[in-house]
Design a protein around this motif. Structure first.
Motif, PDB file in Angstrom:
ATOM      1  N   GLU A 157       0.810  -1.214   0.000  1.00 44.42           N
ATOM      2  CA  GLU A 157       0.000   0.000   0.000  1.00 44.42           C
ATOM      3  C   GLU A 157       0.848   1.271   0.000  1.00 44.42           C
ATOM      4  O   GLU A 157       0.735   2.099  -0.888  1.00 44.42           O
ATOM      5  N   ASP A 158       1.702   1.447   1.000  1.00 44.01           N
ATOM      6  CA  ASP A 158       2.527   2.654   1.089  1.00 44.01           C
ATOM      7  C   ASP A 158       4.015   2.359   1.051  1.00 44.01           C
ATOM      8  O   ASP A 158       4.818   3.259   1.250  1.00 44.01           O
ATOM      9  N   MET A 159       4.398   1.103   0.827  1.00 49.01           N
ATOM     10  CA  MET A 159       5.811   0.727   0.797  1.00 49.01           C
ATOM     11  C   MET A 159       6.130   0.028  -0.519  1.00 49.01           C
ATOM     12  O   MET A 159       5.315  -0.711  -1.057  1.00 49.01           O
ATOM     13  N   ILE A 160       7.330   0.280  -0.997  1.00 50.56           N
ATOM     14  CA  ILE A 160       7.791  -0.326  -2.244  1.00 50.56           C
ATOM     15  C   ILE A 160       9.153  -0.953  -1.992  1.00 50.56           C
ATOM     16  O   ILE A 160      10.016  -0.347  -1.357  1.00 50.56           O
ATOM     17  N   THR A 161       9.344  -2.151  -2.488  1.00 51.93           N
ATOM     18  CA  THR A 161      10.632  -2.817  -2.397  1.00 51.93           C
ATOM     19  C   THR A 161      11.330  -2.651  -3.743  1.00 51.93           C
ATOM     20  O   THR A 161      10.769  -2.975  -4.791  1.00 51.93           O
ATOM     21  N   ILE A 162      12.553  -2.115  -3.680  1.00 50.80           N
ATOM     22  CA  ILE A 162      13.326  -1.950  -4.913  1.00 50.80           C
ATOM     23  C   ILE A 162      14.610  -2.763  -4.812  1.00 50.80           C
ATOM     24  O   ILE A 162      15.154  -2.952  -3.736  1.00 50.80           O
ATOM     25  N   GLU A 163      15.052  -3.251  -5.954  1.00 52.61           N
ATOM     26  CA  GLU A 163      16.277  -4.039  -6.064  1.00 52.61           C
ATOM     27  C   GLU A 163      17.370  -3.115  -6.583  1.00 52.61           C
ATOM     28  O   GLU A 163      17.196  -2.447  -7.599  1.00 52.61           O
ATOM     29  N   VAL A 164      18.497  -3.099  -5.864  1.00 53.68           N
ATOM     30  CA  VAL A 164      19.549  -2.128  -6.154  1.00 53.68           C
ATOM     31  C   VAL A 164      20.880  -2.833  -6.370  1.00 53.68           C
ATOM     32  O   VAL A 164      21.237  -3.737  -5.627  1.00 53.68           O
ATOM     33  N   GLY A 165      21.631  -2.402  -7.369  1.00 55.16           N
ATOM     34  CA  GLY A 165      23.008  -2.837  -7.565  1.00 55.16           C
ATOM     35  C   GLY A 165      23.170  -4.224  -8.144  1.00 55.16           C
ATOM     36  O   GLY A 165      22.223  -4.957  -8.376  1.00 55.16           O
ATOM     37  N   ALA A 166      24.448  -4.590  -8.352  1.00 56.92           N
ATOM     38  CA  ALA A 166      24.788  -5.875  -8.940  1.00 56.92           C
ATOM     39  C   ALA A 166      24.508  -7.025  -7.978  1.00 56.92           C
ATOM     40  O   ALA A 166      24.229  -8.142  -8.398  1.00 56.92           O
ATOM     41  N   ARG A 207      22.002  -7.210  -6.103  1.00 59.20           N
ATOM     42  CA  ARG A 207      20.545  -7.296  -6.009  1.00 59.20           C
ATOM     43  C   ARG A 207      20.049  -7.117  -4.572  1.00 59.20           C
ATOM     44  O   ARG A 207      19.204  -7.847  -4.101  1.00 59.20           O
ATOM     45  N   VAL A 208      20.603  -6.126  -3.922  1.00 58.43           N
ATOM     46  CA  VAL A 208      20.182  -5.784  -2.562  1.00 58.43           C
ATOM     47  C   VAL A 208      18.772  -5.213  -2.628  1.00 58.43           C
ATOM     48  O   VAL A 208      18.465  -4.399  -3.488  1.00 58.43           O
ATOM     49  N   LYS A 209      17.915  -5.632  -1.701  1.00 59.11           N
ATOM     50  CA  LYS A 209      16.538  -5.153  -1.697  1.00 59.11           C
ATOM     51  C   LYS A 209      16.362  -4.105  -0.609  1.00 59.11           C
ATOM     52  O   LYS A 209      16.736  -4.308   0.533  1.00 59.11           O
ATOM     53  N   LEU A 210      15.801  -2.968  -1.005  1.00 57.53           N
ATOM     54  CA  LEU A 210      15.517  -1.877  -0.082  1.00 57.53           C
ATOM     55  C   LEU A 210      14.011  -1.646  -0.049  1.00 57.53           C
ATOM     56  O   LEU A 210      13.361  -1.640  -1.082  1.00 57.53           O
ATOM     57  N   VAL A 211      13.495  -1.444   1.150  1.00 58.33           N
ATOM     58  CA  VAL A 211      12.088  -1.095   1.291  1.00 58.33           C
ATOM     59  C   VAL A 211      12.023   0.406   1.554  1.00 58.33           C
ATOM     60  O   VAL A 211      12.635   0.902   2.496  1.00 58.33           O
ATOM     61  N   VAL A 212      11.308   1.121   0.695  1.00 51.97           N
ATOM     62  CA  VAL A 212      11.182   2.572   0.821  1.00 51.97           C
ATOM     63  C   VAL A 212       9.709   2.938   0.809  1.00 51.97           C
ATOM     64  O   VAL A 212       8.863   2.183   0.331  1.00 51.97           O
ATOM     65  N   GLY A 213       9.409   4.103   1.324  1.00 46.63           N
ATOM     66  CA  GLY A 213       8.048   4.609   1.256  1.00 46.63           C
ATOM     67  C   GLY A 213       7.711   5.011  -0.169  1.00 46.63           C
ATOM     68  O   GLY A 213       8.578   5.423  -0.936  1.00 46.63           O
ATOM     69  N   LYS A 214       6.447   4.889  -0.516  1.00 47.49           N
ATOM     70  CA  LYS A 214       6.017   5.263  -1.859  1.00 47.49           C
ATOM     71  C   LYS A 214       6.304   6.744  -2.128  1.00 47.49           C
ATOM     72  O   LYS A 214       6.611   7.137  -3.236  1.00 47.49           O
TER      73      LYS A 214
END
Length: 87
Positions: A60-69, A71-78
């Motif tokens: 709903e208000d959080m997005i998980t993005i994959e970063v770097g080679a 493939r680290v996953k970060l959870v950020v606010g929308k």
């Protein structure tokens, strides 16, 4: 009639202020809100902090993005998504 003559200039400035500053800002905020609500898994995004990543999960208000080679996953606010990268 002379009483209202002193109101013309302040009302004119208020109108100019609205059309030059407030209205464009509201349009920009609406466009950004629409962009954030239309995010989909697989979109390449940039956060407002400058982090590039790919959307892997949307809640709903959080997005998980994959970063770097790695493939680290970060959870950020929308609200932290600054833009979608289009190629």
């Amino acid at each position: 009639m002379e009483q209202f003559g002193g109101l013309i200039i302040p009302l004119g400035f208020l109108g100019i202020f609205y059309f030059l500053i407030i209205r464009p800002q509201q349009k920009k905020e609406k466009k950004v809100k629409e962009m954030r609500n239309s995010l989909q898994v697989g979109d390449d995004v940039v956060t407002i902090g400058g982090i590039y990543g790919k959307v892997t999960k949307i809640k709903e208000d959080m997005i998980t993005i994959e970063v770097g080679a790695d493939r680290v996953k970060l959870v950020v606010g929308k609200w932290a998504i600054g833009s979608v990268i289009t190629e």
